[in-house]
Write a protein that holds these residues in place. Structure first.
Motif, PDB file in Angstrom:
ATOM      1  N   ASN A  65       0.832  -1.097   0.102  1.00 19.95           N
ATOM      2  CA  ASN A  65      -0.209   0.304  -0.042  1.00 19.95           C
ATOM      3  C   ASN A  65       0.804   1.264  -0.048  1.00 19.95           C
ATOM      4  O   ASN A  65       1.846   1.398   0.756  1.00 19.95           O
ATOM      5  CB  ASN A  65      -1.013   0.002   1.348  1.00 19.95           C
ATOM      6  CG  ASN A  65      -1.772   1.237   1.087  1.00 19.95           C
ATOM      7  OD1 ASN A  65      -1.576   2.128   0.558  1.00 19.95           O
ATOM      8  ND2 ASN A  65      -2.677   1.040   2.257  1.00 19.95           N
ATOM      9  N   PRO A  66       0.886   2.124  -1.126  1.00 14.00           N
ATOM     10  CA  PRO A  66       1.894   3.227  -0.824  1.00 14.00           C
ATOM     11  C   PRO A  66       1.589   4.125   0.244  1.00 14.00           C
ATOM     12  O   PRO A  66       2.610   5.003   0.642  1.00 14.00           O
ATOM     13  CB  PRO A  66       1.454   3.879  -2.446  1.00 14.00           C
ATOM     14  CG  PRO A  66       0.569   3.174  -3.007  1.00 14.00           C
ATOM     15  CD  PRO A  66      -0.157   2.172  -2.019  1.00 14.00           C
ATOM     16  N   VAL A  67       0.317   4.074   0.924  1.00 16.84           N
ATOM     17  CA  VAL A  67       0.351   5.088   2.138  1.00 16.84           C
ATOM     18  C   VAL A  67       0.785   4.315   3.373  1.00 16.84           C
ATOM     19  O   VAL A  67       1.125   4.935   4.341  1.00 16.84           O
ATOM     20  CB  VAL A  67      -1.232   5.249   2.281  1.00 16.84           C
ATOM     21  CG1 VAL A  67      -1.589   6.202   3.417  1.00 16.84           C
ATOM     22  CG2 VAL A  67      -1.758   6.113   0.905  1.00 16.84           C
ATOM     23  N   ASN A  68       0.662   2.898   3.506  1.00 15.93           N
ATOM     24  CA  ASN A  68       1.239   2.326   4.482  1.00 15.93           C
ATOM     25  C   ASN A  68       2.117   1.011   3.996  1.00 15.93           C
ATOM     26  O   ASN A  68       1.285  -0.154   3.636  1.00 15.93           O
ATOM     27  CB  ASN A  68       0.024   1.692   5.515  1.00 15.93           C
ATOM     28  CG  ASN A  68       0.367   0.985   6.525  1.00 15.93           C
ATOM     29  OD1 ASN A  68       1.691   0.624   6.744  1.00 15.93           O
ATOM     30  ND2 ASN A  68      -0.597   0.357   7.291  1.00 15.93           N
ATOM     31  N   GLU A  69       3.289   1.193   3.847  1.00 21.34           N
ATOM     32  CA  GLU A  69       4.225   0.005   3.179  1.00 21.34           C
ATOM     33  C   GLU A  69       4.386  -1.258   4.097  1.00 21.34           C
ATOM     34  O   GLU A  69       4.529  -2.453   3.301  1.00 21.34           O
ATOM     35  CB  GLU A  69       5.570   0.478   3.416  1.00 21.34           C
ATOM     36  CG  GLU A  69       5.980   1.871   2.386  1.00 21.34           C
ATOM     37  CD  GLU A  69       5.819   1.572   0.923  1.00 21.34           C
ATOM     38  OE1 GLU A  69       6.405   0.304   0.643  1.00 21.34           O
ATOM     39  OE2 GLU A  69       5.188   2.160   0.157  1.00 21.34           O
ATOM     40  N   THR A  70       3.601  -1.136   5.160  1.00 24.28           N
ATOM     41  CA  THR A  70       3.301  -2.395   5.943  1.00 24.28           C
ATOM     42  C   THR A  70       2.202  -3.308   5.563  1.00 24.28           C
ATOM     43  O   THR A  70       2.033  -4.506   5.915  1.00 24.28           O
ATOM     44  CB  THR A  70       3.376  -2.353   7.387  1.00 24.28           C
ATOM     45  OG1 THR A  70       2.205  -1.365   7.905  1.00 24.28           O
ATOM     46  CG2 THR A  70       4.792  -1.363   8.130  1.00 24.28           C
ATOM     47  N   GLU A  71       1.363  -2.737   4.819  1.00 23.52           N
ATOM     48  CA  GLU A  71       0.049  -3.341   4.379  1.00 23.52           C
ATOM     49  C   GLU A  71       0.536  -3.695   2.994  1.00 23.52           C
ATOM     50  O   GLU A  71       1.025  -3.218   2.195  1.00 23.52           O
ATOM     51  CB  GLU A  71      -0.919  -2.346   4.350  1.00 23.52           C
ATOM     52  CG  GLU A  71      -2.434  -2.883   3.883  1.00 23.52           C
ATOM     53  CD  GLU A  71      -3.588  -2.092   3.650  1.00 23.52           C
ATOM     54  OE1 GLU A  71      -4.590  -2.500   3.405  1.00 23.52           O
ATOM     55  OE2 GLU A  71      -3.401  -0.843   3.599  1.00 23.52           O
TER      56      GLU A  71
END
Length: 175
Positions: A65-71
């Motif tokens: 996910n570009p907003v949350n790299e851990t997703e």
């Protein structure tokens, strides 16, 4: 592509967040739509990572996910019995075939047939008809031009050097 799949399989078709994320990562600033589409289609697969998942104790495919790299948008690809990764790969290969038409010399008929396979007959036929009607109206009003050197046709002629007005059609002959 998935219209004839079972209802259960349709639930596993590629999801938009994966498609748009990979498309955005594959766009390289091309200045025309054809080059951009070819670049995107041919490079989407290069942006699927493989990372170790400690819960599953194995490597899995990863689309961050570009907003949350851990997703991981592709987390469902690793589920037992999932067809999602295979369906994405099938979809991407079909997209390469469908958009391969852009690598051939321009032919509106081939382009139309290829796009109909991806988007259906009705919207493609309507789009081609609308474009044709707009070009006809431009020609009839004297506002349609062609740059003989660049092959550009239309009303936007600023900066073009070898421009000629497209003549209206004169249908001569006997019935």
């Amino acid at each position: 592509m998935f219209k004839d799949y079972s209802d259960d399989d349709k639930k596993q078709k590629p999801i938009s967040c994966i498609i748009t994320t990979l498309a955005a990562k594959s766009y390289n600033g091309e200045d025309n739509i054809t080059d951009a589409l070819l670049s995107i289609v041919n490079n989407m697969g290069n942006h699927i990572e493989e990372k170790y998942d400690y819960e599953l104790n194995r490597y899995v495919k990863w689309v961050s996910n570009p907003v949350n790299e851990t997703e991981n948008f592709a987390d469902r690809w690793a589920l037992q019995g999932s067809k999602r990764e295979a369906f994405f790969n099938d979809w991407l290969e079909q997209l390469k075939v469908d958009f391969g038409i852009f690598q051939s010399p321009f032919n509106r008929i081939n382009l139309s047939e290829s796009l109909k396979k991806s988007f259906g007959s009705e919207p493609v036929t309507k789009t081609f008809s609308d474009v044709g009607n707009r070009m006809r109206l431009l020609t009839e009003s004297g506002n349609n031009h062609v740059d003989r050197k660049a092959g550009v046709v239309g009303s936007a002629i600023a900066g073009l050097t070898n421009v000629a007005k497209v003549s209206a059609h004169n249908f001569h002959g006997n019935d």
